[in-house]
Design an enzyme around this catalytic site. Sequence first.
Site, PDB file in Angstrom:
ATOM      1  N   ASP A  21      13.619  -9.544 -24.630  1.00 19.76           N
ATOM      2  CA  ASP A  21      14.278  -9.419 -25.950  1.00 19.76           C
ATOM      3  C   ASP A  21      14.712  -7.973 -26.168  1.00 19.76           C
ATOM      4  OD1 ASP A  21      11.101  -9.383 -26.294  1.00 19.76           O
ATOM      5  OD2 ASP A  21      11.985  -7.874 -27.582  1.00 19.76           O
ATOM      6  N   ASP A  76      13.886  -6.227 -28.942  1.00 16.81           N
ATOM      7  CA  ASP A  76      13.017  -5.684 -29.986  1.00 16.81           C
ATOM      8  C   ASP A  76      13.745  -5.698 -31.342  1.00 16.81           C
ATOM      9  OD1 ASP A  76      10.342  -4.781 -30.460  1.00 16.81           O
ATOM     10  OD2 ASP A  76      11.154  -2.799 -30.860  1.00 16.81           O
TER      11      ASP A  76
HETATM   12  N1  LIG Z   1       9.587  -6.557 -28.458  1.00 19.58           N
HETATM   13  C1  LIG Z   1       8.363  -6.525 -27.936  1.00 19.58           C
HETATM   14  N2  LIG Z   1       7.428  -5.677 -28.440  1.00 19.58           N
HETATM   15  C2  LIG Z   1       6.185  -5.609 -27.887  1.00 19.58           C
HETATM   16  N3  LIG Z   1       5.799  -6.392 -26.867  1.00 19.58           N
HETATM   17  C3  LIG Z   1       6.687  -7.255 -26.355  1.00 19.58           C
HETATM   18  N4  LIG Z   1       6.602  -8.125 -25.344  1.00 19.58           N
HETATM   19  C4  LIG Z   1       7.777  -8.757 -25.229  1.00 19.58           C
HETATM   20  N5  LIG Z   1       8.647  -8.296 -26.147  1.00 19.58           N
HETATM   21  C5  LIG Z   1       7.996  -7.351 -26.860  1.00 19.58           C
END
Ligand SMILES: Nc1ncnc2[nH]cnc12
Length: 304
Positions: A222, A224
Site C-alpha cells: 500500500d 500508507d
Molecule cells: N502502511 C503500513 N504501515 C505500517 N505497516 C504496514 N504494513 C503494511 N502496510 C503498512
Amino acid sequence: MSSSGQPILIGVIGGSGLYHLDNLTFVKEANPETPWGFPSSPITIASLPSGALVAFLARHGKHHNHAPSAVPVRANIAALKSLGVQTIVAFSAVGSLREEIAPGHFVLPSQIIDRTKGIRPASFFEGTKVVAHASFGDPFTPKLVSWLEARVSKALVDEGKGVPLHTGKTIICMEGPQFSTRAESIMYRAWGADLINMSVLPESKLAREAEIGYALIATSTDYDAWRPHSEAVTAAEVFKTLKQNADTSRFVAAAVLEDLVKETDLLQAEMGSMQYSIMPRSGEMSAKDVATLGYVLPGYFKPL
Ligand SMILES: Nc1ncnc2[nH]cnc12
Ligand SMILES: CSC[C@H]1O[C@H](OP(=O)(O)O)[C@H](O)[C@@H]1O
C-alpha cells in the site's frame, strides 16, 4: 541441528500473509522453550530439493494471533539460534512512502529508523546484570544484502510476473497497531524513509545480539497515508496484495535458499560480532545470567 544430525543453518521468518513455505518438503516441527518463553508458533523444519534443511517461523503465529507489539521476538530469535540457525531471511508486508515503490514490488532495505515506543523488550541483556552494546550502524548484514540483491532479482525474473526489486532503501518501524496519520506519513518521507512496517524492530536488533545474519525482504502492499488525493491505508487494502506477495515470496525463498545454504562464510558473517560489545564482567555475574545469555551466545557465556 536436527535430530538426524543435519545442520539447520538458515531461518526464514514469514510476515503477514506468509504463514508457511509449503513449496518445500515438510520434515517436522520444533517448539523449543527458551529463557524468553516459546516462539510465536512451532517452527517448521523443511528440506530444500538438495536435502538441506531450513527453519520457518510465522512471526505473528500460524493463525496470526500475535499483534506487532506483542510478538515474542526474543523467544523467536533464541529458538532459531537453538536450532543452529546462522542467518535469517525475514519477509515483511510494508507500506510504501515513495511513488516508485508500488504495491506488489519487492524491496531489500539497507537502513532502519526506529519509531517504536520502547514497550517491546529489545535486548537479550535486559533483565540481567550484564551490559552489552551491539554495533547497529548497518542494521542488516551488508554482505548478505548485497549477495541477495542479484539472487532475488534473478528469482523475480524467473518467476515471470514482472515484479521489480528496489534496493538501498530506508524502512521506518512504527509501533502500531493503528496505521499512521497523514501528518506522520508525510513527516517520515521528509526524514528520508521509503518504507514503513511494524516488525523489523526489535527483530533485527536481537538477531545482531545473537550473532545471526539478518536481511529483510520487504513486500509492498500500500501507499500508507501520504498521498494527498488517495485514501489512507486500510487493512482491507493491505489484504488485497498479501496473497500475491506471499506466492512470490515462496518462489523467491525456494530459489535463493538453495544457493545461500552453500555459502558457508556468508552464513557466518555476524559470528564474532559481539566479541567486543560485552562490557567487562564483574565476578557478581550470576549462574542464572550465564545460563540465560549462554542460550543465545554460548561462545561467551559458559557455565563454570
Ligand atoms: N502502511 C503500513 N504501515 C505500517 N505497516 C504496514 N504494513 C503494511 N502496510 C503498512
Ligand atoms: C497487516 S498490516 C500491518 C502488519 O503487517 C506487517 O506485518 P509483517 O511485518 O509481519 O509482515 C506490519 O509490520 C504490521 O505488523
